[in-house]
Write a protein that holds these residues in place. Structure first.
Motif, PDB file in Angstrom:
ATOM      1  N   TYR A 160       0.832  -1.201   0.000  1.00 20.53           N
ATOM      2  CA  TYR A 160       0.000   0.000   0.000  1.00 20.53           C
ATOM      3  C   TYR A 160       0.867   1.251   0.000  1.00 20.53           C
ATOM      4  N   TYR A 187       0.111   5.179   1.375  1.00 17.55           N
ATOM      5  CA  TYR A 187      -0.764   6.126   2.050  1.00 17.55           C
ATOM      6  C   TYR A 187      -0.102   7.501   2.054  1.00 17.55           C
ATOM      7  N   LEU A 214      -4.621   9.158   7.600  1.00 18.01           N
ATOM      8  CA  LEU A 214      -3.979   8.452   6.500  1.00 18.01           C
ATOM      9  C   LEU A 214      -4.994   8.214   5.385  1.00 18.01           C
ATOM     10  N   LEU A 223      -5.527   6.461   1.495  1.00 17.69           N
ATOM     11  CA  LEU A 223      -4.971   5.444   0.606  1.00 17.69           C
ATOM     12  C   LEU A 223      -4.827   5.990  -0.814  1.00 17.69           C
ATOM     13  N   ILE A 244      -2.690  -5.874  -4.527  1.00 18.68           N
ATOM     14  CA  ILE A 244      -3.075  -7.035  -3.738  1.00 18.68           C
ATOM     15  C   ILE A 244      -2.071  -8.180  -3.913  1.00 18.68           C
ATOM     16  N   LEU A 270       3.547   7.064   3.306  1.00 13.33           N
ATOM     17  CA  LEU A 270       3.808   5.833   4.050  1.00 13.33           C
ATOM     18  C   LEU A 270       3.523   4.614   3.187  1.00 13.33           C
ATOM     19  N   THR A 310       0.778  -6.189   3.965  1.00 10.87           N
ATOM     20  CA  THR A 310       0.065  -7.206   4.731  1.00 10.87           C
ATOM     21  C   THR A 310       0.156  -8.530   3.987  1.00 10.87           C
ATOM     22  N   LEU A 369      -1.694  -3.890   9.240  1.00 15.24           N
ATOM     23  CA  LEU A 369      -0.796  -3.171   8.351  1.00 15.24           C
ATOM     24  C   LEU A 369       0.558  -2.997   9.020  1.00 15.24           C
ATOM     25  N   PHE A 387       3.896  -0.802   8.584  1.00 17.15           N
ATOM     26  CA  PHE A 387       4.280   0.427   7.908  1.00 17.15           C
ATOM     27  C   PHE A 387       5.782   0.636   7.909  1.00 17.15           C
ATOM     28  N   GLY A 388       6.247   1.317   6.853  1.00 16.04           N
ATOM     29  CA  GLY A 388       7.584   1.870   6.860  1.00 16.04           C
ATOM     30  C   GLY A 388       7.585   3.190   7.618  1.00 16.04           C
TER      31      GLY A 388
END
Lengths: 115, 113
Positions: free
Chosen positions: A33, A35, A43, A45, A50, A90, A94, A104, A106-107
């Protein structure tokens, strides 16, 4: 455990410039993803993928392109940077199925400033 | 249209106090509600979550209270510590697939020593 690496951490661009943000994950997750985080707006999207050969637009996709180069990497391109734009982008990932897909990872983000 | 609302926008409590962060939603089909914690310079991380079949979920000092009828939930942080100072995001979704998650705008919590 795993990690999501976003590069660069800080990105300064000029108005109208095309800018690319990169994300790598070593969780072996299927879904990735992008964001956008603006101060006071939570946040939102932009794009998600997928599986490796998939690309889906989120609610905020206008002005952006995305590319899923391989399972572990997902790039975002700002097609024409807007003056005075400042946000944190971001990347997250998943697994694909089951309840674990609900979490989720996240970085730490890429902070964009447009002059 | 803001489907998930959080209040207050910022909150300051003293060490040892209970911090209460509020969240409300509009879509009655939402059935999964995670809370994410974000420290400065880092990405958010899942803190605790609840499903709509439950009215309470506890994990150490963190408790979610859920009121389905009023479409409200709250995160209680008991015995708040300075290390709890962070931004907390409430989120909601109606089905599986994290791309369905709708995030609130966050509450910035400061715990004073």
């Amino acid at each position: 455990g795993g990690i999501i690496t976003q590069t660069p951490k800080f990105l300064i661009g000029q108005e109208g410039q095309k800018l690319t943000l990169k994300c790598q994950q070593n969780f072996n997750h299927d879904t990735m993803y992008w964001y956008r985080q603006d101060s006071g707006k939570g946040l939102r999207l932009i794009y998600y993928s997928i599986t490796e050969n998939d690309l889906q637009k989120g609610d905020l996709s206008e002005g952006y392109d995305a590319s899923r180069e391989k399972k572990s990497s997902f790039s975002l391109t700002v097609t024409s940077a807007q003056k005075n734009e400042m946000a944190v982008f971001l990347c997250a990932s998943t697994p694909l199925g089951g309840t674990s897909a609900e979490t989720l990872y996240f970085g730490s983000g890429t902070r964009l400033t447009v002059l | 249209q803001q489907q998930v609302r959080q209040s207050p926008q910022s909150l300051t409590v003293w060490e040892g106090e209970t911090a209460i962060l509020n969240c409300s939603y509009e879509d009655s089909t939402f059935n999964y509600f995670p809370w994410y914690q974000q420290f400065p310079g880092e990405g958010p991380a899942l803190l605790i979550s609840i499903r709509s079949v439950s009215d309470k979920k506890e994990d150490g000092r963190f408790t979610i209270f859920f009121n389905k009828r009023e479409k409200k939930l709250s995160l209680h942080i008991t015995d708040s510590q300075p290390g709890d100072s962070a931004t907390y995001f409430c989120a909601a979704s109606a089905s599986s697939g994290s791309w369905q998650l709708i995030f609130g705008s966050g509450t910035q919590l400061t715990v004073m020593p």
